[in-house]
Write a protein that holds these residues in place. Structure first.
Motif, short mmCIF file in Angstrom:
data_model
loop_
_atom_site.label_atom_id
_atom_site.label_comp_id
_atom_site.label_asym_id
_atom_site.label_seq_id
_atom_site.Cartn_x
_atom_site.Cartn_y
_atom_site.Cartn_z
N VAL A 144 -2.67 9.91 3.18
CA VAL A 144 -1.42 10.58 2.82
C VAL A 144 -0.91 10.01 1.50
N GLN A 172 1.48 8.64 -1.24
CA GLN A 172 2.79 7.98 -1.26
C GLN A 172 3.48 8.19 -2.60
N THR A 207 5.80 13.70 6.89
CA THR A 207 6.15 13.04 5.63
C THR A 207 7.56 13.36 5.15
N CYS A 264 -0.98 15.58 2.64
CA CYS A 264 -1.99 15.02 3.55
C CYS A 264 -3.37 15.63 3.34
#
Length: 329
Positions: free
Chosen positions: A56, A58, A286, A310
């Motif tokens: 994922v 960031q 998220t 993702c």
């Protein structure tokens, strides 16, 4: 008599020569070994086109920079204690200023097995709460700041998403070329959502012989990881009308594979990463501020917004890693 005198003279010369040789050997005797210094410091920095954590992003698929500092104490050659801190630039929905990690643990080695056990804290200072209503879905007050800040796509995120994990790792080195690792991380409150999190993965790494690039000093490796992230149920802050007390986040698989090149203290790592999370469940997990659309409906994402945070990503990272013992002497 002359023969006796000559014999005596020869014996004296031989005896004198032997004594001189013995004295010369003693004069060049090897010095005592240097005393064992248990202290060391590892430190380094890196720049990457995308900061990916367990599949994922960031950093909203944007470039990120990182740096770390890790003091170490070697109790013996097979037992190391360590603490450390690192920072990464990020782009979260709550607009946190950065990720600041603090960690510590122990690294014992038994033959070909190297263990690493410790605790890791993820801190996200400078965040802002985004909710857009005075109450969450369970009727709990969320505070004045959350009531006035909102994301246009309807996603919500707490001001503070800091959390910690305990972890255990073991690496088995088969030979100079092959090594495999098993990793386990557990958090009772992943990203401060109220949901527990458990991540397990296996890593394989092949390091090419040093002769591949001749005497250039360039090294090469190929590595890959397959992992699974299990997640529990959030608190009511992240609840939806169908699940006002919290949503059960979707578990997901993640994998990556890449090739790296090393030269002295530098490493260039080129990697592909992906997960099996749907865009809808990714948006719910998220709270992506740029999730959009209305067609990615899932039980925990009734608004149908979808996020690519993702999905598949290519990562290029250039890093430099040093230790005081090896590089500063």
């Amino acid at each position: 008599m002359k023969k006796l005198a000559l014999l005596a003279t020869a014996l004296a010369m031989i005896s004198s020569s032997a004594m001189a040789a013995d004295m010369a050997v003693k004069a060049v005797k090897a010095p005592p070994p240097a005393p064992f210094d248990p202290w060391d410091i590892a430190f380094g920095a890196g720049v990457m086109n995308d900061y990916i954590f367990r599949g994922v992003t960031q950093s909203n698929h944007n470039p990120s920079v990182t740096a770390y500092f890790e003091p170490r104490y070697n109790v013996t050659k097979d037992l190391q204690l360590y603490v450390g801190t690192s920072t990464e630039s990020i782009s979260f929905a709550n607009r946190a200023a950065a990720e600041v990690d603090v960690y510590g643990g122990i690294r014992p080695t038994f033959g070909a097995f190297a263990f690493d056990v410790g605790i890791w804290g993820y801190l996200y200072p400078g965040g802002t709460c985004f909710f857009g209503a005075p109450f969450d879905t369970a009727g709990n007050a969320v505070g004045p700041e959350c009531a006035t800040n909102f994301l246009l796509n309807g996603n919500v995120m707490k001001k503070d998403v800091s959390f910690f994990e305990v972890y255990g790792k073991v690496t088995y080195t088969i030979n100079d070329n092959w090594a495999f690792s098993l990793n386990e991380y557990y958090s009772p409150n992943f990203l401060n959502t109220g949901a527990w999190g458990n991540y397990s993965s296996i890593i394989g790494k092949y390091t090419a012989p040093s002769t591949v690039f001749g005497s250039s000093g360039v090294g090469m490796y190929v590595s890959g990881e397959f992992g699974r992230q299990w997640l529990g149920t959030s608190d009511s802050f992240y609840g939806v009308p169908a699940f006002p007390n919290g949503i059960k986040y979707a578990d997901y698989d993640t994998w990556n594979i890449g090739i790296g090149f090393t030269y002295k203290v530098f490493t260039l790592d080129l990697r592909y990463s992906d997960t099996d999370l749907s865009k809808g469940n990714c948006s719910a997990f998220t709270s992506a501020f740029n999730a959009s659309g209305t067609t990615d409906v899932t039980p925990i994402n009734p608004l149908g917004t979808g996020s690519n945070w993702c999905g598949a990503a290519g990562i290029a990272k250039l890093s430099v890693d040093l230790t005081a013992a090896s590089n500063l002497k």
